[in-house]
Write a protein that holds these residues in place. Structure first.
Motif, short mmCIF file in Angstrom:
data_model
loop_
_atom_site.label_atom_id
_atom_site.label_comp_id
_atom_site.label_asym_id
_atom_site.label_seq_id
_atom_site.Cartn_x
_atom_site.Cartn_y
_atom_site.Cartn_z
N VAL A 357 -49.56 -7.97 25.63
CA VAL A 357 -48.34 -7.10 26.03
C VAL A 357 -46.76 -6.99 25.32
N ASN A 358 -46.95 -7.95 24.21
CA ASN A 358 -46.05 -8.66 24.15
C ASN A 358 -46.20 -8.09 22.07
N PHE A 359 -47.82 -8.70 22.05
CA PHE A 359 -48.78 -7.57 20.55
C PHE A 359 -48.25 -6.07 20.83
N VAL A 360 -48.68 -6.08 21.54
CA VAL A 360 -48.52 -3.65 21.65
C VAL A 360 -47.66 -3.13 21.41
N PHE A 361 -46.43 -4.04 22.03
CA PHE A 361 -45.17 -3.23 22.96
C PHE A 361 -44.49 -3.74 20.80
N THR A 362 -45.00 -4.42 20.01
CA THR A 362 -44.32 -4.82 19.02
C THR A 362 -44.81 -3.62 17.79
N ILE A 363 -45.56 -3.54 18.00
CA ILE A 363 -46.18 -2.39 17.52
C ILE A 363 -45.83 -0.94 17.19
N VAL A 364 -45.37 -1.24 18.44
CA VAL A 364 -43.70 0.23 18.59
C VAL A 364 -42.52 0.12 18.04
N ALA A 365 -42.58 -1.28 17.69
CA ALA A 365 -40.99 -0.78 16.48
C ALA A 365 -41.81 -1.30 15.68
N PHE A 367 -43.02 1.66 14.13
CA PHE A 367 -42.77 3.28 14.56
C PHE A 367 -41.60 3.40 14.41
N LEU A 368 -40.37 2.90 15.16
CA LEU A 368 -39.26 2.75 15.57
C LEU A 368 -37.96 2.45 14.83
N VAL A 369 -38.86 1.86 13.94
CA VAL A 369 -37.57 1.18 13.07
C VAL A 369 -36.72 1.63 12.20
N GLU A 370 -37.53 2.74 11.47
CA GLU A 370 -36.92 3.60 10.74
C GLU A 370 -35.96 5.01 11.59
N ARG A 371 -37.26 4.72 12.30
CA ARG A 371 -36.47 6.52 13.44
C ARG A 371 -35.27 6.40 13.75
N LEU A 372 -35.52 5.19 15.01
CA LEU A 372 -34.62 5.39 15.56
C LEU A 372 -32.94 4.00 14.69
N GLY A 373 -33.42 3.79 14.27
CA GLY A 373 -32.32 2.20 13.76
C GLY A 373 -32.71 1.09 14.70
N ARG A 374 -32.13 0.51 13.59
CA ARG A 374 -32.33 -0.79 14.12
C ARG A 374 -31.29 -1.38 15.27
N LYS A 375 -30.01 -0.58 15.44
CA LYS A 375 -29.30 -1.50 16.66
C LYS A 375 -29.80 -0.62 17.93
N LYS A 376 -30.03 0.92 17.65
CA LYS A 376 -30.27 0.76 19.09
C LYS A 376 -32.04 0.87 20.05
N LEU A 377 -32.47 0.44 19.02
CA LEU A 377 -33.30 -0.58 19.42
C LEU A 377 -33.15 -1.78 20.40
N ILE A 378 -32.51 -2.66 19.06
CA ILE A 378 -31.62 -4.16 19.85
C ILE A 378 -30.77 -4.19 21.38
N MET A 379 -30.47 -2.98 21.61
CA MET A 379 -29.45 -2.65 22.74
C MET A 379 -30.15 -2.18 24.05
#
Length: 611
Positions: A357-365, A367-379
């Protein structure tokens, strides 16, 4: 008067009276765009700065991905060596008769040495470069794996884990910086996150290896720990052919080599603008280092934007660990057994599922790191982590409050008498809970001493291997049967689903890009050391905390820490997505409580005033 980084003139800023922070802001902005002094501005004495993106979008050459892949093998080793101990510990504990203290030492010695060598890694990076430090780390990984595979006494396990800690410390602070300095701006967040993906991938593979070798009680743990030598050898061979970071090359007077490297990793000969920008930054950083002398740390503390960045960077790494991630990864199999799972092999395979589960959901990051940005992902990540920790705390609390009673009196020499409930019994590491399970709940519970190395039978009484003939008789060691075991499993899964895309990769990504070159190695080593020091504190105290303030009390403690983390991140963390490495310094030019304001948009011309 016009100041442009395309002019051949040197910057002359002495004509103005301004503070050190204003001067730093102008110099940083000027080398990226155009700085224009506005004499007829509405505010007299202001400086008008225009910046515009001049970097053309180019297709990313395959060489950058190859470079990132071989670099991220360090992340894989990091994940494998920290994850494999979860399942291996269940076998090692019986093989070497480990107490809780010895178990914590084996886990924590790696973290302690990672802390020390994360600090040393900053000096190694500046002195020998990112490439040579990574090669050294791969050699250390290999030696540590061989020592662990050959271990026959407790001290050899400690030595092997200490050697692994050296490699992990050097690699964990070097690889994110190396990738960030080589990656194009548009791909930087995604490629640095690739390193974290490899960390979670390593943890996932480690859990699968744990499950595969869990049936070999005698030598399975040797294979689990020794197989780490394979990827470290692959990385060593691959890195022989990889280039050094262009920024490090320029900083060490090798501009021609840096030009060749940039051409290869950008896939174009049109790199002069970027090269000149890096050279200007390096020159400015050289002057900063000369001012600082040998004490770069004091210079960092005296430079407000860098000091603020360091506080945020260390805070990210601190809360990554204090939110409880490595209690989940290091002790996942143990936590699952605490939740009521009976067999060791079942606990190890369920731990492998949580690592998956940890590995699969890191893949999500990715795709999202440049679209949503770092701060939204962290919050968003922290909100989910908070929810999952509440589920874990409530689950363990309900299990404790509804612990099966001890209602059966055993005959013979029973050193585990005097307990009233299963939860009290299993807190004694020498005792286990013996009971009948007829499919309608727990009956005839008793507390009996464990039979030496065999944690599936008691030394005396009904659950002894020689006397226990009832098919429905079960001996539970270090867990109690409960109807709330699903909450422990669900809590772990939810935790990793939310932690993996945000708090997992983002502290490493952000720390690789928020410091100026002259302070980058030192600040990254300090932030990484903060990560490992807090990691050490958590891993050294987790089992002791569960015995002292109970399992549910420990997770309620983590809940409180995550609430503090949410407040800290919301106030201090800026968004760094889409910002050049040479420009990130601007984000920390304001007071710390104002750093979270969104940065200016770089895809269109904008104006900024400095009083």
């Amino acid at each position: 008067m016009l100041y442009s980084d395309t002019d051949n003139e040197d910057f002359e800023l002495n004509d103005f009276e301004m503070s050190d922070e204003q001067s730093l802001l102008v110099q940083t902005s000027a080398r990226m765009g155009r700085a224009q002094y506005s004499s007829d501005s509405e505010k007299e004495g202001s400086i008008k700065i225009d910046t515009k993106m001049d970097q053309k979008e180019r297709s990313t050459p395959c060489f950058v991905f190859v470079l990132s892949f071989f670099s991220a093998i360090s992340g894989f080793l990091f994940g494998y060596d920290t994850g494999v101990v979860s399942g291996a510990m269940l076998l090692i504990k019986d093989r070497f008769q480990l107490t809780s203290i010895k178990e914590e030492v084996i886990v924590s010695v790696t973290i302690g040495f990672a802390f020390i060598f994360a600090l040393i890694g900053g000096w190694l990076n500046d002195r020998f470069g990112r490439k040579m430090t990574t090669i050294l780390a791969s050699i250390v990984f290999t030696v540590g794996a061989v020592v662990l595979a050959a271990a026959y006494q407790f001290w050899m396990l400690v030595l092997g884990r200490a050697i692994l800690g050296m490699g992990i410390g050097m690699a964990s602070m070097t690889v994110p910086v190396y990738i960030a300095e080589c990656a194009p701006m548009s791909m930087r967040g995604r490629l640095v996150t690739l390193n974290t993906l490899f960390i979670t991938g390593g943890q996932c593979i480690a859990s699968i290896i744990d499950g595969a070798f869990s049936y070999d009680k005698e030598h399975g743990w040797r294979w689990m720990l020794g197989l780490a030598a394979v990827p470290s050898i692959v990385q060593f061979i691959g890195f022989i052919f990889l280039p050094e970071s262009p920024r490090w090359l320029i900083a060490n007077g090798k501009s021609d080599t840096a030009r060749t490297v940039l051409v290869n990793i950008r896939g174009t000969t049109d790199i002069e603008s970027e090269l000149e920008e890096i050279e200007a930054t390096v020159e400015e950083d050289r002057l900063e280092k000369e001012k600082a002398g040998s004490n770069v740390f004091m210079k960092i503390l005296r430079t407000p934007p860098v000091r603020r960045a360091l506080i945020v960077g260390c805070g990210l790494q601190l809360f990554q660990q204090l939110s409880g991630i490595n209690t989940v990864m290091y002790y996942s199999a143990t936590i699952i057994k605490m939740s009521g799972v009976r067999k060791q092999s079942d606990a190890i395979w369920l731990a492998a599922a949580t690592a998956g589960v940890n590995f699969v959901f890191t893949i999500v990051a990715l795709f999202l790191v440049e679209r949503l940005g770092r701060k939204k992902l962290i919050m968003g990540s922290l909100f989910g982590v908070l929810l999952s920790l509440i589920v874990l705390a409530v689950g363990f609390q309900l299990a404790a409050f509804h612990s099966p009673p001890i209602s059966w009196s055993e005959e013979g020499d029973n050193s585990c008498h005097g307990y009233n409930y299963c939860e009290e019994c299993i807190e004694n590491v020498d005792c286990g809970f013996c009971y009948n399970d007829y499919g309608q709940g727990v009956v005839n519970g008793s507390c009996l001493p464990k039979d030496g190395d065999d944690s599936s039978h008691s030394k005396v009484g009904r659950c002894n291997a020689t006397t226990g003939e009832e098919p429905d008789l079960i001996y539970a060691y270090q867990y109690c049967p409960t109807d709330y075991s699903w909450m422990g499993i669900a809590g772990l899964a939810i935790y990793l689903m939310f932690f993996a895309p945000g708090m997992g990769p983002m502290p490493w990504t952000i720390n690789s890009e928020i410091y100026p070159l002259w302070a980058r190695s030192t600040c990254n080593s300090l932030a990484t050391a903060t990560n490992w020091l807090s990691n050490l504190v958590v891993s050294m105290t987790f089992l002791t905390l569960t015995e002292t303030i109970t399992k549910y009390g420990t997770y309620w403690l983590f809940v409180g820490i995550v609430v503090i983390a949410l407040v800290f991140m919301g106030i201090t963390l800026p968004e760094t997505s889409g910002t050049k490495l040479e420009e990130v310094e601007l984000l920390f030019s304001q007071p710390l409580c104002s750093c979270s304001k969104p940065p200016p948009t770089h895809h269109e011309e904008h104006t900024k005033y400095v009083e």
